[in-house]
Design a protein around this motif. Structure first.
Motif, PDB file in Angstrom:
ATOM      1  N   PHE A 113      -0.692  14.551   2.074  1.00 33.90           N
ATOM      2  CA  PHE A 113      -1.270  13.297   2.560  1.00 33.90           C
ATOM      3  C   PHE A 113      -0.302  12.164   2.269  1.00 33.90           C
ATOM      4  CE2 PHE A 113      -3.696   9.372   2.315  1.00 33.90           C
ATOM      5  CZ  PHE A 113      -4.356   9.409   3.527  1.00 33.90           C
ATOM      6  N   HIS A 114       0.029  11.394   3.311  1.00 31.26           N
ATOM      7  CA  HIS A 114       0.980  10.296   3.131  1.00 31.26           C
ATOM      8  C   HIS A 114       0.458   8.974   3.662  1.00 31.26           C
ATOM      9  CE1 HIS A 114       3.902  13.135   1.645  1.00 31.26           C
ATOM     10  NE2 HIS A 114       3.786  13.859   2.727  1.00 31.26           N
ATOM     11  N   GLY A 115      -0.754   8.951   4.254  1.00 33.39           N
ATOM     12  CA  GLY A 115      -1.309   7.693   4.723  1.00 33.39           C
ATOM     13  C   GLY A 115      -1.772   7.775   6.162  1.00 33.39           C
ATOM     14  N   SER A 141       0.850  -1.199   0.000  1.00 34.60           N
ATOM     15  CA  SER A 141       0.000   0.000   0.000  1.00 34.60           C
ATOM     16  C   SER A 141       0.881   1.242   0.000  1.00 34.60           C
ATOM     17  CB  SER A 141      -0.885   0.014   1.248  1.00 34.60           C
ATOM     18  OG  SER A 141      -0.070   0.124   2.403  1.00 34.60           O
ATOM     19  N   GLY A 142       0.218   2.391  -0.165  1.00 33.09           N
ATOM     20  CA  GLY A 142       0.939   3.654  -0.180  1.00 33.09           C
ATOM     21  C   GLY A 142       1.552   4.012   1.158  1.00 33.09           C
ATOM     22  N   CYS A 143       0.769   3.825   2.230  1.00 34.71           N
ATOM     23  CA  CYS A 143       1.316   4.193   3.541  1.00 34.71           C
ATOM     24  C   CYS A 143       2.514   3.308   3.882  1.00 34.71           C
ATOM     25  CB  CYS A 143       0.250   4.142   4.626  1.00 34.71           C
ATOM     26  SG  CYS A 143      -0.492   2.532   4.877  1.00 34.71           S
ATOM     27  N   ASN A 145       5.505   4.601   2.117  1.00 33.04           N
ATOM     28  CA  ASN A 145       6.033   5.783   2.809  1.00 33.04           C
ATOM     29  C   ASN A 145       6.697   5.422   4.136  1.00 33.04           C
ATOM     30  OD1 ASN A 145       5.378   7.669   0.833  1.00 33.04           O
ATOM     31  ND2 ASN A 145       3.284   7.884   1.595  1.00 33.04           N
ATOM     32  N   GLU A 185      -4.650  14.668  -2.285  1.00 33.88           N
ATOM     33  CA  GLU A 185      -5.743  14.856  -1.324  1.00 33.88           C
ATOM     34  C   GLU A 185      -5.865  16.323  -0.942  1.00 33.88           C
ATOM     35  OE1 GLU A 185      -6.297  11.181  -1.933  1.00 33.88           O
ATOM     36  OE2 GLU A 185      -7.625  12.046  -0.414  1.00 33.88           O
ATOM     37  N   ASP A 217       6.649  11.358  -2.782  1.00 30.54           N
ATOM     38  CA  ASP A 217       5.492  10.483  -2.640  1.00 30.54           C
ATOM     39  C   ASP A 217       4.714  10.534  -3.952  1.00 30.54           C
ATOM     40  OD1 ASP A 217       3.050   9.296  -2.190  1.00 30.54           O
ATOM     41  OD2 ASP A 217       2.763  10.146  -0.183  1.00 30.54           O
ATOM     42  N   VAL A 228       2.622   8.125  -4.822  1.00 28.04           N
ATOM     43  CA  VAL A 228       1.581   7.104  -4.669  1.00 28.04           C
ATOM     44  C   VAL A 228       0.374   7.430  -5.547  1.00 28.04           C
ATOM     45  CG1 VAL A 228      -0.090   6.135  -3.025  1.00 28.04           C
ATOM     46  CG2 VAL A 228       2.316   6.367  -2.377  1.00 28.04           C
ATOM     47  N   GLN A 229       0.013   8.716  -5.644  1.00 32.65           N
ATOM     48  CA  GLN A 229      -1.130   9.105  -6.473  1.00 32.65           C
ATOM     49  C   GLN A 229      -0.690   9.555  -7.874  1.00 32.65           C
ATOM     50  OE1 GLN A 229      -5.026  12.065  -5.988  1.00 32.65           O
ATOM     51  NE2 GLN A 229      -4.114  11.128  -4.205  1.00 32.65           N
ATOM     52  N   GLU A 242       4.927  15.482  -2.042  1.00 30.93           N
ATOM     53  CA  GLU A 242       4.209  15.024  -3.241  1.00 30.93           C
ATOM     54  C   GLU A 242       4.524  15.981  -4.398  1.00 30.93           C
ATOM     55  OE1 GLU A 242      -0.206  14.199  -2.036  1.00 30.93           O
ATOM     56  OE2 GLU A 242       0.781  15.228  -0.378  1.00 30.93           O
ATOM     57  N   LYS A 252      -0.950   3.127  -5.542  1.00 31.42           N
ATOM     58  CA  LYS A 252      -2.281   3.142  -6.177  1.00 31.42           C
ATOM     59  C   LYS A 252      -2.357   2.487  -7.567  1.00 31.42           C
ATOM     60  CE  LYS A 252      -4.609   6.716  -3.552  1.00 31.42           C
ATOM     61  NZ  LYS A 252      -3.782   7.468  -2.624  1.00 31.42           N
TER      62      LYS A 252
HETATM   63  C1  PLP Z   1      -3.478   7.375  -1.239  1.00 31.70           C
HETATM   64  C2  PLP Z   1      -2.189   8.006  -0.862  1.00 31.70           C
HETATM   65  C3  PLP Z   1      -1.385   7.458   0.158  1.00 31.70           C
HETATM   66  C4  PLP Z   1      -1.838   6.305   1.020  1.00 31.70           C
HETATM   67  O1  PLP Z   1      -1.994   5.135   0.298  1.00 31.70           O
HETATM   68  P1  PLP Z   1      -2.696   3.859   0.997  1.00 31.70           P
HETATM   69  O2  PLP Z   1      -2.542   2.778  -0.029  1.00 31.70           O
HETATM   70  O3  PLP Z   1      -4.125   4.240   1.233  1.00 31.70           O
HETATM   71  O4  PLP Z   1      -1.973   3.596   2.251  1.00 31.70           O
HETATM   72  C5  PLP Z   1      -0.155   8.037   0.393  1.00 31.70           C
HETATM   73  N1  PLP Z   1       0.267   9.092  -0.314  1.00 31.70           N
HETATM   74  C6  PLP Z   1      -0.480   9.649  -1.292  1.00 31.70           C
HETATM   75  C7  PLP Z   1       0.053  10.814  -2.056  1.00 31.70           C
HETATM   76  C8  PLP Z   1      -1.736   9.131  -1.588  1.00 31.70           C
HETATM   77  O5  PLP Z   1      -2.491   9.701  -2.535  1.00 31.70           O
END
Ligand code: PLP
Length: 393
Positions: free
Chosen positions: A127-129, A94-96, A99, A186, A214, A216-217, A181, A243
């Motif tokens: 937002f990091h989780g 997962s993203g968190c 991180n 978010e 980050d 993730v998104q 990011e 993601k």
């Molecule tokens: C969604 C998101 C996360 C968290 O990801 P999870 O898979 O829900 O833990 C972390 N950082 C960013 C930038 C995100 O958009």
């Protein structure tokens, strides 16, 4: 009553089937998906080539253990490094978690330099989780409230403000990294100045800090390049992904370069599921299909068409503050709270999101066609206009 813990204010709809950018609910209604499971389903739903790859893998092997060699994990790591210019990968789910791995790397990096309290610069509205370390890093009090004590070792500065970072550098000698990011998702699809990442890179180089992005998104084609930093010509030291990487099969990755890629030793970090054969087969298939079907270019083209469409439909409408986007990461910012729009769009069979209270966030599948994009604009623009008229009067 539900047996589920009350963590989500869920919309009153249940989807049972999908194809491309479309989802069907349990009453047979069809919805246009402009959210893609929050930037997860880049290939849309039930992509035939992805489905085939996952089915084949399930019939072969789902999970073994990181105690053994995993061929697909090696291959996916290699592919991610080729695409990113980075050196090594740690896989999680997962993203968190990605991180968390990056934060642990930063702390190891600091201790290796004899810094007793390694400190990471993080941003407002980030937002990091939702794990303890990542919610501490997150710049949103709502995410943190009730979970104190938060972790030590983070200092916060405003986003897109390089002078604020330089000021911390002057008086804080425990800093080891910047976690940021490339576009705050978010936080409202906040796109920084074009030279912001470059300037962060320069400050990090001057002080021997790690630049941790980050993604993730923003990663895996979302903004029209494989990773958002590829709109610039610099590299981060660490990048986190999740993601879009597995198209819905859970997988996260912490990707590192140079010294940061060599820090973890056996026993420092791990994951039971991380990088298992199924997840990595999904990741490999996702990257292959994105490339074969030229979907990064599609994201650029169709994303621009969506932004252009909303500009035409909403320009001059009172209450519309800004329309902006990078590839398939698109925001329509209003001058007022508009969470209500999610429900109104759902009633019109359009799936959208509102973040930061007043930002309509669209994260369509990267496979969306221009015709489907036109349907999205034609469906959503009147709902926004109507909402602004009535809410304003
Ligand atoms: C969604 C998101 C996360 C968290 O990801 P999870 O898979 O829900 O833990 C972390 N950082 C960013 C930038 C995100 O958009």
């Amino acid at each position: 009553m539900s047996y589920l813990m009350n963590t989500y204010a869920r919309q009153p709809v249940t989807f049972v089937r999908g194809a491309g950018v479309w989802l069907w609910d349990d009453a047979g209604n069809r919805y246009l998906d402009a959210l893609a499971g929050v930037a997860v389903n880049g290939l849309g739903h039930a992509h035939p080539a992805l489905t085939a790859a996952i089915c084949e893998q399930v019939q072969n092997l789902i999970h073994t253990s990181n105690i053994y060699q995993i061929q697909h994990q090696e291959s996916l790591a290699q592919r991610l490094c080729q695409l990113s210019g980075m050196d090594k990968v740690f896989f999680c789910n997962s993203g968190c978690e990605a991180n968390e791995a990056a934060i642990k790397l930063a702390r190891l990096y600091g201790h290796a330099k004899d810094i007793a309290t390694p400190t990471i610069i993080v941003m407002e509205k980030s937002f990091h989780g939702r794990t303890m370390a990542t919610l501490t890093a997150t710049g949103n009090r709502k995410v943190q409230a009730g979970f104190e004590p938060l972790l030590a070792g983070f200092v916060r500065v405003p986003y897109n403000d390089i002078d604020a970072v330089r000021q911390v550098a002057e008086h804080n000698h425990e800093v080891v990294a910047v976690l940021v990011e490339p576009i705050e998702g978010e936080g409202g699809i906040r796109i920084p100045d074009a030279d912001y990442l470059h300037q962060l890179r320069a400050v990090c180089d001057a002080h021997g800090w790690l630049l941790i992005l980050d993604e993730v998104q923003t990663g895996i084609g979302r903004t029209g390049t494989w990773f958002a930093y590829q709109h610039t010509d610099m590299l981060p030291d660490v990048m986190t992904l999740a993601k879009g990487l597995g198209s819905g099969v859970p997988i996260g990755a912490c990707v590192a370069r140079g010294a940061a890629a060599e820090l973890f030793k056996p026993g420092n970090h791990g994951s039971t599921f991380g990088g298992n054969p199924l997840a990595c087969a999904a990741g490999l298939a996702t990257l292959r299909i994105l490339e074969d079907d030229d979907l990064l270019n599609n994201a650029v083209r169709v994303g621009a068409a969506i932004v252009g469409g909303f500009e035409r439909e909403l320009s001059g409408v009172a209450g519309v503050r800004a329309i902006r986007g990078a590839g398939m990461m698109i925001a329509i910012e209003l001058d007022r709270s508009c969470v209500e729009l999610v429900r109104r769009a759902l009633a019109a069979h359009l799936l959208i999101n509102v973040t930061a209270d007043n930002v309509i966030r669209l994260l369509p599948p990267l496979i969306m066609s221009e015709a489907e994009a036109a349907q999205l604009v034609a469906g959503l623009a009147p709902i926004i206009r109507d909402f602004l008229l009535k809410a304003g009067s």
